[in-house]
Write a protein that holds these residues in place. Structure first.
Motif: not given
Length: 125
Positions: A26-39
């Motif tokens: 999220l802090n890097k701005g990699n929103l799709n990857v960040a969301w995948n970690h939340l899932e």
């Protein structure tokens, strides 16, 4: 009926890693990857009400951050009812938790996450 409360000690490190990776991406701005970690975090802890609710809170905040009204609106009932369903052991196994999927639908769990549950001695049933 079995009541679930906190994340088992052997499973908790896997959950924490997903949350840490979420924050990093999220802090890097990699929103799709960040969301995948939340899932992934959601799938790991959806049986446990407090952690389950924490993930939905993070998903709500993510929706606000990216200004996605569908996600924000979709997270509100999940935030309210998800923890209750976990508490009584009535959860759809493998559900990734986002507003883009039906809240009561079960999904196949990836082999990688099945291995996480196996390492933590957690049954998927």
């Amino acid at each position: 009926m079995k009541f679930f409360t906190s994340v088992p000690k052997k499973l908790n490190p896997f959950y924490k890693i997903e949350l840490e990776n979420y924050e990093i991406e999220l802090n890097k701005g990699n929103l799709n990857v960040a969301w995948n970690h939340l899932e992934r975090a959601h799938i790991i802890v959806q049986k446990y009400p407090f952690a389950h609710t924490e993930v939905h809170w993070k998903m709500l905040k993510f929706g606000l951050k990216i200004k996605n009204s569908k996600e924000v609106i979709g997270q509100i009932p999940r935030l309210i009812f998800g923890g209750v369903k976990s508490f009584v052991g009535k959860i759809p196994i493998g559900n990734p938790g986002g507003a883009n999927v039906p809240p009561l639908k079960s999904f196949e769990i990836s082999e990688e996450l099945k291995e996480v549950f196996k390492k933590a001695d957690i049954s998927l049933n």
